[in-house]
Design a protein around this motif. Structure first.
Motif, mmCIF file in Angstrom:
data_model
loop_
_atom_site.group_PDB
_atom_site.id
_atom_site.type_symbol
_atom_site.label_atom_id
_atom_site.label_comp_id
_atom_site.label_asym_id
_atom_site.label_seq_id
_atom_site.Cartn_x
_atom_site.Cartn_y
_atom_site.Cartn_z
ATOM 1 N N GLY A 101 0.811 -1.218 0.000
ATOM 2 C CA GLY A 101 0.000 0.000 0.000
ATOM 3 C C GLY A 101 0.840 1.262 0.000
ATOM 4 O O GLY A 101 0.547 2.223 -0.726
ATOM 5 N N ILE A 102 1.904 1.284 0.781
ATOM 6 C CA ILE A 102 2.785 2.449 0.835
ATOM 7 C C ILE A 102 3.429 2.701 -0.525
ATOM 8 O O ILE A 102 3.449 3.835 -1.033
ATOM 9 N N LEU A 103 3.968 1.663 -1.127
ATOM 10 C CA LEU A 103 4.667 1.821 -2.414
ATOM 11 C C LEU A 103 3.698 2.206 -3.530
ATOM 12 O O LEU A 103 4.042 3.001 -4.416
ATOM 13 N N TYR A 104 2.499 1.637 -3.497
ATOM 14 C CA TYR A 104 1.504 1.971 -4.513
ATOM 15 C C TYR A 104 1.025 3.418 -4.364
ATOM 16 O O TYR A 104 0.912 4.153 -5.348
ATOM 17 N N TYR A 105 0.753 3.841 -3.138
ATOM 18 C CA TYR A 105 0.180 5.173 -2.896
ATOM 19 C C TYR A 105 1.211 6.281 -3.090
ATOM 20 O O TYR A 105 0.920 7.299 -3.733
ATOM 21 N N PHE A 106 2.399 6.111 -2.546
ATOM 22 C CA PHE A 106 3.390 7.189 -2.582
ATOM 23 C C PHE A 106 4.279 7.142 -3.833
ATOM 24 O O PHE A 106 4.863 8.162 -4.198
ATOM 25 N N ALA A 107 4.367 5.969 -4.488
ATOM 26 C CA ALA A 107 5.152 5.871 -5.723
ATOM 27 C C ALA A 107 4.208 5.515 -6.871
ATOM 28 O O ALA A 107 3.551 6.384 -7.427
ATOM 29 N N THR A 111 6.272 0.081 -8.861
ATOM 30 C CA THR A 111 7.171 -0.028 -7.717
ATOM 31 C C THR A 111 6.677 -1.081 -6.733
ATOM 32 O O THR A 111 7.453 -1.923 -6.249
ATOM 33 N N ALA A 112 5.386 -1.051 -6.430
ATOM 34 C CA ALA A 112 4.802 -2.028 -5.509
ATOM 35 C C ALA A 112 4.921 -3.447 -6.052
ATOM 36 O O ALA A 112 5.219 -4.389 -5.307
ATOM 37 N N LEU A 113 4.704 -3.600 -7.359
ATOM 38 C CA LEU A 113 4.791 -4.926 -7.971
ATOM 39 C C LEU A 113 6.224 -5.460 -7.968
ATOM 40 O O LEU A 113 6.443 -6.657 -7.776
ATOM 41 N N CYS A 114 7.204 -4.584 -8.176
ATOM 42 C CA CYS A 114 8.616 -5.010 -8.125
ATOM 43 C C CYS A 114 8.960 -5.554 -6.745
ATOM 44 O O CYS A 114 9.590 -6.611 -6.616
ATOM 45 N N ALA A 115 8.558 -4.819 -5.712
ATOM 46 C CA ALA A 115 8.855 -5.254 -4.348
ATOM 47 C C ALA A 115 8.123 -6.553 -4.011
ATOM 48 O O ALA A 115 8.696 -7.460 -3.394
ATOM 49 N N PHE A 116 6.860 -6.652 -4.417
ATOM 50 C CA PHE A 116 6.082 -7.860 -4.135
ATOM 51 C C PHE A 116 6.624 -9.057 -4.901
ATOM 52 O O PHE A 116 6.658 -10.181 -4.387
ATOM 53 N N ALA A 155 10.185 3.950 -8.875
ATOM 54 C CA ALA A 155 9.540 4.923 -7.992
ATOM 55 C C ALA A 155 9.561 6.333 -8.571
ATOM 56 O O ALA A 155 8.612 7.104 -8.380
ATOM 57 N N VAL A 156 10.630 6.689 -9.285
ATOM 58 C CA VAL A 156 10.738 8.059 -9.785
ATOM 59 C C VAL A 156 10.374 8.202 -11.261
ATOM 60 O O VAL A 156 10.054 9.297 -11.723
ATOM 61 N N SER A 157 10.422 7.101 -12.012
ATOM 62 C CA SER A 157 10.171 7.215 -13.450
ATOM 63 C C SER A 157 9.018 6.352 -13.944
ATOM 64 O O SER A 157 8.611 6.475 -15.098
ATOM 65 N N ASN A 158 8.521 5.460 -13.061
ATOM 66 C CA ASN A 158 7.464 4.523 -13.465
ATOM 67 C C ASN A 158 7.889 3.710 -14.688
ATOM 68 O O ASN A 158 7.069 3.365 -15.545
ATOM 69 N N SER A 159 9.193 3.417 -14.748
ATOM 70 C CA SER A 159 9.737 2.627 -15.852
ATOM 71 C C SER A 159 10.978 1.892 -15.356
ATOM 72 O O SER A 159 11.480 2.166 -14.266
ATOM 73 N N LEU A 160 11.455 0.966 -16.180
ATOM 74 C CA LEU A 160 12.642 0.185 -15.834
ATOM 75 C C LEU A 160 13.646 0.278 -16.985
ATOM 76 O O LEU A 160 13.746 -0.625 -17.822
ATOM 77 N N PRO A 161 14.429 1.355 -17.050
ATOM 78 C CA PRO A 161 15.372 1.560 -18.152
ATOM 79 C C PRO A 161 16.599 0.651 -18.040
ATOM 80 O O PRO A 161 16.792 -0.041 -17.035
#
Length: 289
Positions: A101-107, A111-116, A155-161
């Motif tokens: 919830g924290i990663l989804y809401y604030f980022a 980001t949340a899916l990567c951590a999960f 978290a900052v770009s919503n992408s994985l470059p």
């Protein structure tokens, strides 16, 4: 109270989580056109820490029987009975939901899916499927510990470059060498618990050879990041080469003398090496900016 805090400290392994956090920080500052807000950095770190902590709790629940057979782990809170399995499940799931919830809401969702995904990989791929069955467990299962850079960039770009994946690869190649060094000086413990770790199955000489092989690949990825990330300059290149020569030297020394004292030295230096590389990335980026 002190005993309570000590027990839960053992359950969530904050020192191990600090490595994941350290590898997430460069992505937070390299992934966007400007420095991220303090709130975003803090919440990303908090969510990542909670997700990592939950994975360690689930790992210890699953391995409670094996932990009871190892001298190093027999006095952990679960096998010693100081924390119940029910309590551990509740805290583990609570941390997982709060972290997501924290990663989804604030980022963002990525980001949340990567951590999960890292939690799922650590619990199911590594702990349940690979660790009890193959001496190559950490090579594949180690992907769980590599997601720090992906979390930071997402978290900052919503992408994985590409640079995020180079950092991912760096940690992926670092993990086997680091972990097998630990397995050398804990060989008897792993043997008692019937874990098929490389030193137990193939012997310490073959383990030393494998550590050298993965160290060479790890060093290659460290150097490759200079070419993948435009903001890296000569400070990173020169310093990373110097550090890489040092860890290569230790891996050769360990290959020639695969003894516990040399394995212990390599193990702790590998942690320092990864921390310093990530610090160098941040410093060089800040200079370029």
């Amino acid at each position: 109270m002190n005993s309570f805090l000590s027990d839960w400290n053992q359950m969530i392994k904050p020192r191990v989580s600090s490595l994941v956090l350290a590898t997430a920080v460069p992505g937070l500052y390299l992934g966007g056109p400007a420095a991220p807000s303090t709130l975003l950095v803090f919440m990303t770190m908090l969510g990542t820490f909670l997700m990592s902590s939950a994975s360690f709790i689930f790992n210890q629940i699953i391995e409670i029987d094996r932990d009871s057979k190892m001298k190093r782990t027999a006095n952990r809170p679960l096998p010693a009975g100081r924390i119940s399995i029910a309590q551990a499940w509740i805290v583990g799931f609570a941390m997982t939901f709060v972290a997501f919830g924290i990663l989804y809401y604030f980022a963002n969702l990525l980001t949340a899916l990567c951590a999960f995904a890292a939690l799922l990989a650590y619990v199911f791929l590594y702990t349940i499927l690979l660790k009890p069955r193959t001496h190559q467990n950490i090579v594949i299962g180690g992907v769980a510990g590599c997601v720090g850079p992906l979390i930071g960039y997402a978290a900052v770009s919503n992408s994985l470059p590409l640079p995020a994946w180079i950092l991912f690869l760096m940690i992926f190649l670092w993990t086997p060498a680091h972990f097998w060094a630990l397995a050398i000086f804990l060989k008897e413990d792993y043997s008692d618990a019937n874990f098929p770790m490389l030193p137990v199955v193939k012997g310490v000489k073959e383990t030393g050879r494998s550590i050298l092989f993965y160290t060479v690949l790890y060093v290659g990825s460290v150097i490759a990041f200079y070419w993948a990330e435009p903001s890296m300059g000569w400070l990173y290149m020169i310093s990373s080469v110097a550090l890489s020569i040092s860890i290569l030297y230790l891996s050769v020394k360990l290959f020639q003398n695969p003894e516990p004292k040399f394995a212990r030295g390599f193990f702790f230096f590998s942690i320092l090496h990864l921390f310093l590389i990530n610090i160098l990335i941040l410093i060089d980026h800040s200079i370029a900016a």
